[in-house]
Scaffold this motif. Structure first.
Motif, PDB file in Angstrom:
ATOM      1  N   UNK A  95       0.854  -1.189   0.000  1.00 41.15           N
ATOM      2  CA  UNK A  95       0.000   0.000   0.000  1.00 41.15           C
ATOM      3  C   UNK A  95       0.889   1.238   0.000  1.00 41.15           C
ATOM      4  N   UNK A  96       0.645   2.124  -0.956  1.00 45.31           N
ATOM      5  CA  UNK A  96       1.501   3.283  -1.165  1.00 45.31           C
ATOM      6  C   UNK A  96       0.764   4.566  -0.803  1.00 45.31           C
ATOM      7  N   UNK A  97       1.079   5.169   0.340  1.00 46.61           N
ATOM      8  CA  UNK A  97       0.353   6.366   0.756  1.00 46.61           C
ATOM      9  C   UNK A  97       0.559   7.552  -0.158  1.00 46.61           C
ATOM     10  N   UNK A  98       1.676   7.660  -0.852  1.00 48.69           N
ATOM     11  CA  UNK A  98       1.921   8.804  -1.729  1.00 48.69           C
ATOM     12  C   UNK A  98       0.824   8.938  -2.770  1.00 48.69           C
ATOM     13  N   UNK A  99       0.447   7.811  -3.380  1.00 44.63           N
ATOM     14  CA  UNK A  99      -0.605   7.841  -4.401  1.00 44.63           C
ATOM     15  C   UNK A  99      -1.925   8.317  -3.812  1.00 44.63           C
ATOM     16  N   UNK A 100      -2.135   8.009  -2.516  1.00 40.50           N
ATOM     17  CA  UNK A 100      -3.395   8.391  -1.895  1.00 40.50           C
ATOM     18  C   UNK A 100      -3.513   9.892  -1.724  1.00 40.50           C
ATOM     19  N   UNK A 101      -2.367  10.604  -1.624  1.00 43.80           N
ATOM     20  CA  UNK A 101      -2.421  12.042  -1.414  1.00 43.80           C
ATOM     21  C   UNK A 101      -2.667  12.813  -2.706  1.00 43.80           C
ATOM     22  N   UNK A 102      -2.662  12.091  -3.832  1.00 41.56           N
ATOM     23  CA  UNK A 102      -2.928  12.747  -5.106  1.00 41.56           C
ATOM     24  C   UNK A 102      -4.429  12.978  -5.256  1.00 41.56           C
ATOM     25  N   UNK A 103      -4.884  14.207  -5.527  1.00 39.83           N
ATOM     26  CA  UNK A 103      -6.321  14.437  -5.725  1.00 39.83           C
ATOM     27  C   UNK A 103      -6.831  13.617  -6.903  1.00 39.83           C
ATOM     28  N   UNK A 104      -8.165  13.656  -7.088  1.00 42.41           N
ATOM     29  CA  UNK A 104      -8.739  12.930  -8.213  1.00 42.41           C
ATOM     30  C   UNK A 104      -7.919  13.223  -9.451  1.00 42.41           C
ATOM     31  N   UNK A 105      -7.254  12.236  -9.983  1.00 42.30           N
ATOM     32  CA  UNK A 105      -6.244  12.508 -11.003  1.00 42.30           C
ATOM     33  C   UNK A 105      -6.862  12.983 -12.302  1.00 42.30           C
ATOM     34  N   UNK A 106      -6.333  14.114 -12.784  1.00 40.84           N
ATOM     35  CA  UNK A 106      -6.693  14.581 -14.100  1.00 40.84           C
ATOM     36  C   UNK A 106      -5.691  14.079 -15.115  1.00 40.84           C
TER      37      UNK A 106
END
Length: 357
Positions: A95-106
């Protein structure tokens, strides 16, 4: 931020197809041999895997009643493809928390993610291309049919090593197979080991980002350690206390597995491999060899630490089996709690006191 956007991503951001393609493109060819010689090597290894595991079972007492599956004899690109498959399966729960901090990806975020995954795939392929020239065989619990594990033997590398060492072909093939068959038996005869190993890797990899970030505050200490030690991998030096505890357990486990295989090779060898003393002596010298660039890569990749694992693990198993016998040693496979701690690897009596009272 919604609950969905806070959930960490699962699995590593890697272009797995690019890793295979890059590794296969960069890997150098194996030794030039004729078709008949290549076929003979494949046959020796396929036969050796079955015969070797029979000897391992007889010595260790593990695996009674289990079928002995065939090994997969592969070339270097085949090992790379299997390695990528195994890594992908092993790390699927990370599980990678960095990806979770990215807003809804555009569009921009998706493009950046694609670049990162592509770079990671290319790097992994480059690393596997280098390693694919070194590996003689490997049991991968996370690759193969239905990702259920399989034993791979890398025919061109076995040929190259045998030619360099100038040893008997039949003896060398069986010697390699005994080691790798021991690893297969460890995971197939000890039902909990595969999941335990995967869980430890998942926990370690899921926290790697915080460990590496914390390491930036310890750069002077890490630099001194790199200069003074060649038996510690860069990965180990970069970890903080929490990740270090998980890494200690993983290192203790892998040292045990390698040492057990080394012990079995030495015990089985004299009875069934006439030239085992010659093979062992020349192969041990080869492990320590290599030019300056090769030695540098070994340090950076932790290969020197891996060599240390073989030696420390074999001494641990030799002493335990010599003191309380193979049946007493086999208590190590009872549960995760009976695995040796890292401090016990170099103090086998402490493990025997803890487990056997």
């Amino acid at each position: 931020m919604t609950a969905t956007s806070e959930r960490p991503a699962t699995g590593l951001p890697v272009r797995w197809d690019l890793a295979v393609a890059t590794g296969s493109r960069l890997v150098p060819p194996g030794p030039a041999v004729g078709r008949e010689e290549a076929a003979a090597e494949v046959a020796r290894l396929a036969r050796g895997a079955r015969v070797g595991e029979g000897h391992v079972r007889e010595l260790t007492g593990l695996g009674a009643g289990y079928d002995i599956p065939d090994a997969a004899v592969v070339d270097r690109p085949g090992w790379i493809a299997s390695g990528v498959e195994g890594i992908r399966t092993l790390t699927s729960g990370v599980r990678l928390p960095t990806a979770a901090r990215t807003p809804s990806p555009g569009l921009l975020a998706r493009a950046a993610s694609g670049v990162t995954a592509g770079v990671a795939g290319a790097q992994m392929g480059t690393l596997l291309a280098f390693l694919s020239t070194k590996v003689l065989g490997q049991y991968d619990p996370f690759a193969g049919p239905q990702n259920g594990g399989h034993l791979l033997l890398v025919a061109p590398n076995v040929t190259a090593a045998r030619q360099a060492l100038e040893v008997d072909a039949e003896d060398f093939a069986l010697w390699v197979c005994v080691h790798e068959a021991t690893h297969r038996l460890q995971f197939t005869a000890v039902p909990w080991l595969r999941d335990h190993f995967r869980d430890e890797v998942t926990a370690f990899a899921s926290g790697m980002e915080s460990g590496v970030s914390a390491a930036l505050d310890r750069l002077p200490e890490i630099t001194r350690a790199i200069r003074s030690r060649s038996d510690t991998s860069m990965l180990e030096l970069l970890q903080g206390p929490e990740q270090g505890a998980i890494l200690d357990r993983l290192l203790a486990l892998t040292t045990l597995l390698e040492g057990h295989a080394e012990h079995v090779m030495d015990e089985v060898g004299p009875a069934v491999i006439p030239s085992v003393a010659t093979i062992r002596g020349r192969f041990s010298a080869r492990r320590r060899g290599g030019g300056p660039i090769d030695r540098l890569l070994r340090v950076l990749l932790g290969v020197q630490a891996k060599v240390k694992q073989y030696e420390q693990g074999r001494v641990f198993v030799d002493e335990v089996v010599g003191t309380i016998g193979m049946e007493g040693f086999n208590a190590v496979w009872t549960s995760p709690d009976t695995l040796p701690r890292r401090s016990e690897i170099t103090d086998p009596s402490a493990w025997m006191d803890r487990v056997h009272g």
